[in-house]
Scaffold this active site. Structure first.
Site, short mmCIF file in Angstrom:
data_model
loop_
_atom_site.label_atom_id
_atom_site.label_comp_id
_atom_site.label_asym_id
_atom_site.label_seq_id
_atom_site.Cartn_x
_atom_site.Cartn_y
_atom_site.Cartn_z
N ARG A 49 43.80 135.99 62.97
CA ARG A 49 44.50 135.68 61.72
C ARG A 49 44.67 134.17 61.57
O ARG A 49 44.96 133.46 62.54
CB ARG A 49 45.86 136.36 61.70
CG ARG A 49 45.78 137.88 61.65
CD ARG A 49 47.13 138.48 61.35
NE ARG A 49 48.10 138.24 62.42
CZ ARG A 49 48.44 139.14 63.33
NH1 ARG A 49 47.88 140.34 63.31
NH2 ARG A 49 49.32 138.85 64.25
N ASP A 51 46.62 130.97 59.27
CA ASP A 51 47.83 130.71 58.49
C ASP A 51 47.48 130.19 57.10
O ASP A 51 46.34 129.83 56.82
CB ASP A 51 48.69 129.66 59.20
CG ASP A 51 49.22 130.14 60.54
OD1 ASP A 51 49.39 131.36 60.71
OD2 ASP A 51 49.45 129.29 61.41
N TYR A 109 38.41 126.65 67.37
CA TYR A 109 38.94 125.96 66.19
C TYR A 109 38.48 124.51 66.21
O TYR A 109 38.24 123.93 67.28
CB TYR A 109 40.46 125.98 66.17
CG TYR A 109 41.09 127.29 65.75
CD1 TYR A 109 41.48 127.50 64.43
CD2 TYR A 109 41.31 128.31 66.68
CE1 TYR A 109 42.08 128.70 64.05
CE2 TYR A 109 41.90 129.50 66.30
CZ TYR A 109 42.28 129.69 64.99
OH TYR A 109 42.86 130.87 64.61
N ARG A 196 48.15 123.47 65.66
CA ARG A 196 48.85 122.47 64.85
C ARG A 196 49.96 121.79 65.66
O ARG A 196 50.21 120.58 65.47
CB ARG A 196 49.42 123.12 63.60
CG ARG A 196 48.34 123.57 62.62
CD ARG A 196 48.91 124.42 61.50
NE ARG A 196 49.95 123.70 60.77
CZ ARG A 196 50.78 124.27 59.90
NH1 ARG A 196 50.71 125.58 59.68
NH2 ARG A 196 51.69 123.55 59.28
#
Length: 259
Positions: A49, A51, A109, A196
């Site tokens: 998932r 954000d 990522y 993040r």
């Protein structure tokens, strides 16, 4: 039959991946398009998932259906009903044992960051931004403390639903090309907001506000209060999961060459 899809999307207009009552998520748009093409409801499961505001280069989903279409038809037919900022890149028939999330060996990522005294314009929403100069060697030294299996509670969002904060981070690569930095992360799995939060702390070191060894102290603290604030989602891209090659799924999409 079970179908796997590779999906790319810009996250700016959506409230993340996971379906919500508002219908303004990537999953909602994908399932609506699939239902329109297949003329029957279709529920999907994803590899990871994302954000709100986070982009996907190769999100992988699977679903079960009795509708028989060729793989290319699933691509073209579904894309006909998707908005311009979401597109199916490929489709494959997979064995029933395949699971988009459980079969993933790792997840990857990339964070794309602009270092400039002037804020982004053309790339607004697609890159993060810092106006202070960054030190690459300091950030690489700090990132070395994060490699391996650790309790990443210091980089975990309060609303994280993961059963354990222990994750195995196998790779962080930091490189610069002109005014742009690229941070690549690979791990068996990630916590909510983990990247993040890692970015916030790496940039604190890169700007000379903390020494590289500070990262080791933050990790050992196992407290979110010890780390830097959560950084912007704008430049974060889910590159996709890593699967065993016997599944026969694509490992590259065109957007990789761009980002």
């Amino acid at each position: 039959m079970r179908i796997a899809l590779g999906l790319s999307y810009l996250g700016q207009a959506y409230q993340g991946w996971q379906s919500q009552p508002s219908g303004q998520t990537v999953q909602d748009r994908l399932e609506s398009a699939l239902a329109a093409f297949a003329c029957t409801p279709i529920a999907t499961l994803c590899a990871g998932r994302t954000d709100a505001g986070v982009h996907g280069l190769m999100q992988v989903v699977h679903f079960d259906t009795e509708v028989e279409r060729s793989p290319q038809s699933w691509v073209r037919g579904t894309n006909r009903f998707l908005p311009p900022d979401i597109a199916v890149q490929w489709a494959r028939v997979v064995p029933a044992a395949f699971h988009a999330r459980a079969s993933a060996l790792a997840r990857r990522y990339r964070y794309v960051l602009l270092e400039s005294p002037v804020r982004p314009s053309l790339e607004a929403g697609r890159v993060g931004w810092v106006f202070r100069p960054l030190g690459g060697e300091a950030m690489r030294a700090a990132s070395a403390h994060l490699i391996g299996e650790h309790d990443f509670s210091s980089f975990r969002a309060a609303e994280c639903q993961a059963a354990s904060p222990v994750k195995h981070l196998t790779r962080i690569e930091i490189r610069q090309s002109g005014a742009y930095w690229r941070f690549d992360f690979e791990a068996n799995a990630f916590l909510h907001h983990m990247i993040r939060n890692l970015m916030g702390s790496l940039l604190r070191v890169g700007q000379g506000l903390e020494p590289p060894d500070w990262m080791r102290e933050v990790l050992a603290a196992r407290s979110r209060d010890a780390a830097a604030p959560t950084f912007s989602p704008d430049g974060l891209y889910f590159l996709g999961p890593v699967y065993a090659r016997e599944w026969g799924l694509p490992e590259h999409v065109a957007a990789y060459d761009w980002v």
